[in-house]
Motif scaffolding. Structure first.
Motif, PDB file in Angstrom:
ATOM      1  N   LEU A   1       0.983  -1.373   0.526  1.00  0.00           N
ATOM      2  CA  LEU A   1       0.254   0.009   0.563  1.00  0.00           C
ATOM      3  C   LEU A   1       0.151   1.182  -0.110  1.00  0.00           C
TER       4      LEU A   1
ATOM      5  N   ASP B   1       2.124   2.571  -3.640  1.00  0.00           N
ATOM      6  CA  ASP B   1       0.673   2.366  -3.974  1.00  0.00           C
ATOM      7  C   ASP B   1      -0.060   0.870  -5.230  1.00  0.00           C
TER       8      ASP B   1
ATOM      9  N   PHE C   1      -2.410  -1.081  -5.128  1.00  0.00           N
ATOM     10  CA  PHE C   1      -3.492  -0.717  -4.291  1.00  0.00           C
ATOM     11  C   PHE C   1      -4.475  -2.394  -4.013  1.00  0.00           C
ATOM     12  N   GLN C   2      -4.074  -2.895  -5.965  1.00  0.00           N
ATOM     13  CA  GLN C   2      -4.719  -4.016  -5.350  1.00  0.00           C
ATOM     14  C   GLN C   2      -4.019  -5.264  -4.934  1.00  0.00           C
TER      15      GLN C   2
ATOM     16  N   HIS D   1      -8.425  -0.175   5.480  1.00  0.00           N
ATOM     17  CA  HIS D   1      -7.826   0.377   4.063  1.00  0.00           C
ATOM     18  C   HIS D   1      -8.800   0.974   2.945  1.00  0.00           C
TER      19      HIS D   1
ATOM     20  N   ARG E   1      -9.420   4.391   3.049  1.00  0.00           N
ATOM     21  CA  ARG E   1      -8.689   4.915   2.666  1.00  0.00           C
ATOM     22  C   ARG E   1      -8.054   5.275   1.219  1.00  0.00           C
ATOM     23  N   TYR E   2      -8.673   4.210   0.648  1.00  0.00           N
ATOM     24  CA  TYR E   2      -8.338   4.343  -0.681  1.00  0.00           C
ATOM     25  C   TYR E   2      -9.554   4.759  -1.393  1.00  0.00           C
ATOM     26  N   TYR E   3     -11.082   5.490  -1.120  1.00  0.00           N
ATOM     27  CA  TYR E   3     -12.265   5.485  -1.262  1.00  0.00           C
ATOM     28  C   TYR E   3     -13.017   4.470  -1.821  1.00  0.00           C
ATOM     29  N   ASP E   4     -13.149   3.473  -1.353  1.00  0.00           N
ATOM     30  CA  ASP E   4     -13.755   2.173  -2.053  1.00  0.00           C
ATOM     31  C   ASP E   4     -14.532   2.005  -0.534  1.00  0.00           C
TER      32      ASP E   4
END
Length: 427
Positions: free
Chosen positions: A302, A305, A307-308, A340, A343-346
């Motif tokens: 993370l 970057d 993310f996936q 998490h 934090r990544y707007y999902d």
């Protein structure tokens, strides 16, 4: 203890230290009836205090000593048993006020008994060592407790040297080094860990050397930020653990190397180290160590970057706890995953994960878990609503006279007026 009381106590301890506790405990108790433990001297059992063991193994050893002490009315053995029992509590994965109070209570009882006995230097060293370990474990962030850990650790080193106990000296040096590590004193932490490594090497103790090198690696990584020296010592540790075929410590060594490579930005090597550690942890059926190793990889991915990939590993951590039947840790792994995702707007997936965590915590009656999961669920729902509003505004943008972007900027007019006034004065 009477038979019925012993059965009740064994059942309680099995719940705290694991299912294998009762069975292994009875095996040692039966073996002791033939005489090995009760026939030994306190000095022999003193050396046994300085071992690398799990909380369960340490508690088995402590209970055996305490029962023999009670049967033979040997107060010196009782001192050693109490110290070992305190150390077993400090080895628990969890840190709680209850465990801390119980461990420190055992240390105080051992110290009181030791003071009543004449010329029992082994007992004094054992009490100092156990006290240092407990203050170190439960005193994180407390400067006074950390100072006490240093003081007791140094006293244990001096007493073990006086007694000629190389093993006790080495483990006490490790403890002092750990105390300096927590105090972020890099040079002294490295120095004491190196001293411990030298004593272990002199004894021919490869396990002790490996432990020392791993701690030195951590010192260089987290205090000195010297990745190269950290990697050198980490590899030495893993090599020694492989040589003596200790899968548990080898797994811990791979975990340390994973952290080192992650700090260096070499995610491919970090992933391979985590894979090596996971293979060993599975063979040991140690899902806690496996999940802990995976967590360091999630953080590294993370931070870079990815993310996936990070979310994929975080989901696997949930599965590890689920497959082990550890509902509580499965719930907290879901909470970590939801954080998490937030934090990544999902927001949509975060809401689903938080709801799953909420369901688990309600099923096991964990009020704190329910509180945290519901807070995350509310935050995700708020994010979903905000997204819907932004989408609706975007669809009707040509019909609306709105500033772009939608930003609330308190004090903007005042700053503009002050800037204009300053410009006017200058003109």
């Amino acid at each position: 203890l009477k038979p019925w009381a012993r059965a009740e106590k064994s059942a309680a301890m099995a719940g705290l230290f694991g299912e294998g506790y009762g069975r292994r405990r009875e095996e040692l108790y039966i073996a002791d009836r033939a005489g090995p433990v009760s026939a030994g001297q306190p000095r022999t059992h003193f050396e046994e205090l300085f071992t690398v063991s799990s909380a369960e193994e340490a508690q088995i050893s402590a209970e055996t000593l305490l029962e023999v002490a009670e049967r033979t009315r040997n107060e010196r053995l009782r001192v050693l048993g109490l110290c070992k029992s305190a150390d077993a509590l400090a080895l628990q994965h969890e840190i709680s006020q209850q465990l801390a109070s119980e461990a420190m209570s055992k240390v105080r009882e051992a110290q009181t008994l030791c003071e009543e006995l004449d010329d029992f230097e082994e007992g004094e060293a054992a009490v100092s060592y156990a006290s240092a370990r407990c203050h170190l474990r439960y005193g994180r962030g407390d400067e006074e407790m950390q100072d006490k850990a240093l003081e007791d650790g140094a006293e244990a080193v001096a007493l073990c040297r006086l007694l000629g106990s190389k093993k006790g000296e080495a483990f006490s040096l490790l403890t002092v080094g750990d105390a300096y590590f927590l105090g972020k004193d890099a040079d002294r932490a490295i120095d004491y860990h190196r001293q411990a490594a030298a004593v272990f090497k002199d004894m021919g103790d490869q396990l002790g050397c490996g432990l020392s090198y791993r701690k030195i690696a951590e010192d260089f990584l987290k205090l000195k930020r010297d990745v190269k020296k950290a990697a050198t010592n980490g590899k030495r540790a893993v090599s020694l653990f492989q040589e003596i075929q200790d899968p548990q410590e080898e797994a811990n060594g791979w975990h340390m190397l994973a952290e080192i490579y992650a700090a260096e930005g070499d995610l491919a090597e970090a992933s391979q180290c985590v894979s090596n550690a996971r293979t060993l942890c599975r063979s040991l059926k140690d899902h806690l160590a496996e999940a802990k190793t995976m967590e360091c990889l999630v953080t590294a991915l993370l931070e870079h970057d990815q993310f996936q990939e990070g979310i994929k590993v975080a989901k696997e951590i949930v599965s590890v706890h689920h497959d082990a039947g550890d509902r509580e840790r499965e719930g907290f792994a879901l909470i970590s995953l939801a954080q998490h995702l937030l934090r990544y707007y999902d927001f949509a997936n975060a809401e689903k994960v938080a709801s799953a965590a909420d369901f688990i915590f309600k099923s096991i009656h964990d009020k704190e878990g329910v509180r945290v999961s519901q807070q995350l669920k509310e935050a995700a729902e708020h994010g979903i609503k905000a997204e819907h509003i932004q989408q609706a505004v975007a669809q009707r943008q040509e019909f609306l006279n709105l500033p772009q972007p939608l930003i609330i900027d308190p004090g903007r007019n005042t700053r503009m007026q002050e800037a204009f006034t300053a410009f006017a004065k200058a003109a």
